[in-house]
Design a protein around this motif. Structure first.
Motif, PDB file in Angstrom:
ATOM      1  N   TYR A  66       0.752  -1.461  -0.186  1.00  0.00           N
ATOM      2  CA  TYR A  66      -0.599   0.296  -0.057  1.00  0.00           C
ATOM      3  C   TYR A  66       0.886   0.972  -0.012  1.00  0.00           C
ATOM      4  O   TYR A  66      -0.006   2.523  -0.104  1.00  0.00           O
ATOM      5  CB  TYR A  66      -0.697   0.538   0.847  1.00  0.00           C
ATOM      6  N   GLY A  67       2.063   1.045   0.357  1.00  0.00           N
ATOM      7  CA  GLY A  67       2.997   2.092  -0.366  1.00  0.00           C
ATOM      8  C   GLY A  67       3.285   2.956   1.629  1.00  0.00           C
ATOM      9  O   GLY A  67       2.834   4.095   1.381  1.00  0.00           O
ATOM     10  N   LEU A  68       2.598   2.045   2.665  1.00  0.00           N
ATOM     11  CA  LEU A  68       2.445   2.957   3.694  1.00  0.00           C
ATOM     12  C   LEU A  68       4.009   3.854   4.563  1.00  0.00           C
ATOM     13  O   LEU A  68       4.600   2.972   4.888  1.00  0.00           O
ATOM     14  CB  LEU A  68       1.684   2.145   4.696  1.00  0.00           C
ATOM     15  N   PRO A  69       3.583   4.606   5.261  1.00  0.00           N
ATOM     16  CA  PRO A  69       4.642   5.653   6.057  1.00  0.00           C
ATOM     17  C   PRO A  69       5.065   4.301   7.294  1.00  0.00           C
ATOM     18  O   PRO A  69       4.415   2.875   7.873  1.00  0.00           O
ATOM     19  CB  PRO A  69       4.190   6.268   6.192  1.00  0.00           C
ATOM     20  N   ALA A  70       6.583   4.342   7.118  1.00  0.00           N
ATOM     21  CA  ALA A  70       7.316   3.373   7.922  1.00  0.00           C
ATOM     22  C   ALA A  70       6.835   3.354   9.759  1.00  0.00           C
ATOM     23  O   ALA A  70       6.382   1.955  10.078  1.00  0.00           O
ATOM     24  CB  ALA A  70       8.607   3.506   8.260  1.00  0.00           C
ATOM     25  N   GLN A  71       6.069   4.279  10.232  1.00  0.00           N
ATOM     26  CA  GLN A  71       5.788   4.456  11.449  1.00  0.00           C
ATOM     27  C   GLN A  71       3.984   4.358  11.683  1.00  0.00           C
ATOM     28  O   GLN A  71       3.671   3.431  12.781  1.00  0.00           O
ATOM     29  CB  GLN A  71       5.677   6.308  11.936  1.00  0.00           C
ATOM     30  N   VAL A  72       3.775   3.738  11.454  1.00  0.00           N
ATOM     31  CA  VAL A  72       2.216   2.878  10.485  1.00  0.00           C
ATOM     32  C   VAL A  72       2.707   1.421  10.866  1.00  0.00           C
ATOM     33  O   VAL A  72       1.798   0.644  11.816  1.00  0.00           O
ATOM     34  CB  VAL A  72       1.384   3.065   9.100  1.00  0.00           C
ATOM     35  N   ALA A  73       3.654   0.847  10.275  1.00  0.00           N
ATOM     36  CA  ALA A  73       4.030  -0.433   9.877  1.00  0.00           C
ATOM     37  C   ALA A  73       4.849  -0.565  11.981  1.00  0.00           C
ATOM     38  O   ALA A  73       4.051  -1.904  12.661  1.00  0.00           O
ATOM     39  CB  ALA A  73       5.289  -0.680   9.432  1.00  0.00           C
ATOM     40  N   SER A  74       5.564   0.095  11.959  1.00  0.00           N
ATOM     41  CA  SER A  74       6.319   0.584  13.319  1.00  0.00           C
ATOM     42  C   SER A  74       4.739   0.313  14.914  1.00  0.00           C
ATOM     43  O   SER A  74       4.925  -0.565  15.678  1.00  0.00           O
ATOM     44  CB  SER A  74       6.794   1.631  14.124  1.00  0.00           C
ATOM     45  N   PHE A  75       3.920   1.003  14.380  1.00  0.00           N
ATOM     46  CA  PHE A  75       2.698   0.771  15.693  1.00  0.00           C
ATOM     47  C   PHE A  75       2.090  -0.488  15.412  1.00  0.00           C
ATOM     48  O   PHE A  75       1.801  -0.622  16.212  1.00  0.00           O
ATOM     49  CB  PHE A  75       2.167   2.144  15.107  1.00  0.00           C
ATOM     50  N   LEU A  76       1.786  -0.725  13.855  1.00  0.00           N
ATOM     51  CA  LEU A  76       0.802  -2.079  14.149  1.00  0.00           C
ATOM     52  C   LEU A  76       1.577  -3.350  14.508  1.00  0.00           C
ATOM     53  O   LEU A  76       0.876  -3.694  15.033  1.00  0.00           O
ATOM     54  CB  LEU A  76       0.585  -2.403  12.287  1.00  0.00           C
ATOM     55  N   SER A  77       3.381  -3.367  14.276  1.00  0.00           N
ATOM     56  CA  SER A  77       3.612  -4.668  14.412  1.00  0.00           C
ATOM     57  C   SER A  77       3.647  -4.191  16.229  1.00  0.00           C
ATOM     58  O   SER A  77       3.944  -5.621  16.248  1.00  0.00           O
ATOM     59  CB  SER A  77       4.480  -4.460  14.030  1.00  0.00           C
ATOM     60  N   SER A  78       3.841  -3.669  16.764  1.00  0.00           N
ATOM     61  CA  SER A  78       3.475  -3.136  18.154  1.00  0.00           C
ATOM     62  C   SER A  78       2.890  -4.010  18.396  1.00  0.00           C
ATOM     63  O   SER A  78       2.196  -4.279  20.176  1.00  0.00           O
ATOM     64  CB  SER A  78       4.080  -1.752  18.833  1.00  0.00           C
ATOM     65  N   ILE A  79       1.308  -3.966  18.226  1.00  0.00           N
ATOM     66  CA  ILE A  79      -0.252  -4.759  18.207  1.00  0.00           C
ATOM     67  C   ILE A  79      -0.153  -5.680  18.870  1.00  0.00           C
ATOM     68  O   ILE A  79       0.455  -6.608  17.555  1.00  0.00           O
ATOM     69  CB  ILE A  79      -0.558  -3.917  18.177  1.00  0.00           C
ATOM     70  N   PRO A  80       0.425  -6.117  19.885  1.00  0.00           N
ATOM     71  CA  PRO A  80      -0.147  -7.860  20.250  1.00  0.00           C
ATOM     72  C   PRO A  80      -0.873  -8.895  18.951  1.00  0.00           C
ATOM     73  O   PRO A  80      -1.928  -7.974  18.510  1.00  0.00           O
ATOM     74  CB  PRO A  80      -0.427  -8.152  21.224  1.00  0.00           C
TER      75      PRO A  80
END
Length: 559
Positions: free
Chosen positions: A454-468
């Motif tokens: 989707y070409g999303l910003p890296a900080q979005v991936a960081s926050f989503l990956s931190s969710i259990p």
């Protein structure tokens, strides 16, 4: 009206109420937890969802036999009426839990569900025994089949009413039980015969405590393994989780030892010498262990993945999930009375075994579906699964109850339902632990792939990956978009198109869909194996058997 029909109509009311409550809560859980204001993205919140379901079944698994003893002490009809009263009181208090009360409200709901389970247990342990007493052996299968059909009617009402009422007010899902409970209580007081009890009998306190402690320790270990510990998203290295499994095993060993020495054991071990009882109970346990959590996983599949992917608003997913589960109930309501009547004539062995084989094949068929399945194929599989469930349930129950002496029926029925509840409890904890463990391993890769595609910003991936992983699954089930997990300061800096994507119905389901389906397939393969082993025990129960009043010991009768 002949007394046997009085008993059937009264127990039918109780069964409709309890099954409606079971399914109305199951289908309404997203709206209930949204109404409580639970944040699914916080660590450990998923545990509340499991314990709303498991708290009920743990109580059922540990007190049913004792309730059978209490019924023998005070009379079955009298204790059966108490069940309606306790259930009504718990339902009223459940409807008074404040909205937006968060975790405190969830804890209160778990406690009140436990009280509700006490009322349900008083009803369950006596209804089958009352029917078995009222109907002659030649008609018991038909009566129990009709009783099973009424369970499906209640389930159908629960699925539909749950989907309709939560759109108005989630508190209504508990109030709707009350008219049935009041009617059942009045009908039982006015019409059921008040037979005298046996007087004071001994209760097996040690058996109750050790069985409850064992189940509780195993269940707590499996559920708290889902909570983050240290730097891990899972809690398998938590010392309390590690200790829970040997502690649970020790409690079960102590339970068996105490039963062998107790003057009035919780489990009448002599009943296990009755082949139809012992093998039928094992088949029932394995069926509950294999399928107890699977149907809830299917509901999550519908509500959290398939329905949002196909454009259904979050608010309407409970209703449509209920609608799409109906074919399974239709299959059961068709086959349960038929299976009961066939059992009266030919015995339970062939039909109960065939029912388990059909259920295993339907579970196997679910494994070939993609997460975005074809609706017709899905509904057909559910219908076939319902046919198998109906063909197993009434014959298996009839064979077990026919093998017991009248004075053993309440306790024996309690043992039968204890096996069912134990299987469901362990199934829920076990399969969800497997699912979330699998999620934790593979969901981060799905998030990375989705962010890249989707070409999303890296900080979005960081926050989503931190969710259990359990939080993502819980959020999808509740219909909470992942944008709410991102801090407002970060969210406001994102492009509008990115925020719209995160808010969309399809973003989260498309991420968790593939790993969910992979995990579900593993669970289904294990479920198939358990049900097939149960089918083997069902076949080994032997031919037609009915206990005769003239026989002197359990296990004597006619074939």
């Amino acid at each position: 009206m002949e007394y046997k029909w009085v008993v059937l109509t009264n127990t039918t009311l109780g069964v409709i109420m309890s099954s409606m409550n079971m399914y109305i809560v199951l289908i309404s859980l997203p709206a209930i937890f949204r109404g409580l204001g639970i944040n699914p993205f916080l660590p450990g919140e998923f545990v509340y969802l499991l314990w709303v379901l498991m708290g009920y079944s743990i109580v059922m698994a540990t007190v049913l036999v004792t309730f059978g003893r209490i019924s023998d002490m005070y009379g079955r009809a009298r204790v059966y009426t108490w069940g309606f009263v306790v259930f009504t009181i718990a339902s009223i208090f459940l409807s008074l839990i404040p909205s937006n009360s968060g975790n405190a409200g969830a804890l209160l709901m778990i406690l009140l569900r436990i009280v509700q389970a006490i009322g349900g247990g008083l009803l369950m342990v006596n209804s089958t025994a009352l029917l078995t007493d009222a109907f002659p052996p030649s008609e018991r299968g038909k009566a129990l089949g009709l009783n099973q059909a009424s369970f499906i009617v209640g389930s159908f009402l629960g699925l539909i009413l749950g989907g309709m009422l939560v759109g108005y007010d989630w508190h209504m899902v508990f109030i709707v039980n009350v008219p049935f409970a009041v009617a059942g209580a009045l009908w039982s007081v006015l019409k059921l015969r008040r037979t005298p009890g046996t007087g004071v009998v001994r209760l097996d306190l040690a058996g109750n405590v050790t069985l409850a402690a064992g189940l509780l320790a195993i269940s707590l270990g499996l559920t708290y393994a889902l909570m983050p510990y240290g730097n891990s998203q899972m809690g398998w290295t938590n010392p309390w989780v590690i200790a829970s499994f040997p502690l649970g095993a020790l409690m079960f060993v102590l339970f068996v030892l105490s039963e062998r020495r107790a003057p009035a054991p919780l489990f009448n071990l002599s009943l296990f010498r009755v082949r139809p009882f012992s093998y039928g109970s094992i088949a029932l346990f394995l069926n509950s262990l294999g399928r107890g959590a699977i149907m809830f996983l299917v509901v999550i599949w519908l509500q959290g993945i398939w329905l949002p992917l196909h454009g259904y608003p979050w608010e309407s997913t409970p209703f449509w999930a209920g609608v799409y589960m109906i074919p399974m109930l239709v299959g059961t309501v068709i086959m349960a009375p038929v299976g009961g009547m066939l059992t009266d004539r030919y015995g339970a062995r062939l039909f109960a075994t065939l029912g388990m084989v059909i259920m295993a094949l339907s579970l196997l068929a679910l494994t070939i579906l993609p997460y975005d399945f074809n609706l017709f194929e899905f509904e057909l599989i559910l219908f076939v699964s319902g046919l198998g469930g109906g063909l197993f349930s009434a014959p298996n129950t009839t064979a077990i109850m026919n093998s017991l002496r009248p004075q053993d029926r309440a306790a024996g029925n309690g043992m039968r339902q204890t096996f069912s509840s134990m299987g469901s409890t362990i199934s829920m904890a076990l399969f969800f632990s497997m699912l979330v463990t699998f999620f934790t391993m593979y969901v981060p890769n799905e998030i990375s792939s989705a962010v890249a595609s989707y070409g999303l910003p890296a900080q979005v991936a960081s926050f989503l990956s931190s969710i259990p992983a359990s939080g993502l699954l819980f959020a999808a089930f509740l219909g909470v978009d992942p944008a709410s997990a991102i801090p407002q300061s970060v969210l406001s800096a994102l492009p509008h198109s990115v925020v719209e994507l995160l808010d969309s119905r399809t973003f989260l389901p498309s991420i968790i869909g593939p790993p969910f389906m992979d995990a579900l397939r593993i669970s289904l393969y294990i479920s198939v194996a358990l049900v097939l082993v149960g089918a083997l025990f069902s076949w080994m129960r032997g031919g037609k058997f009915v206990y005769e009043e003239s026989a002197g010991r359990p296990g004597e009768g006619r074939s």
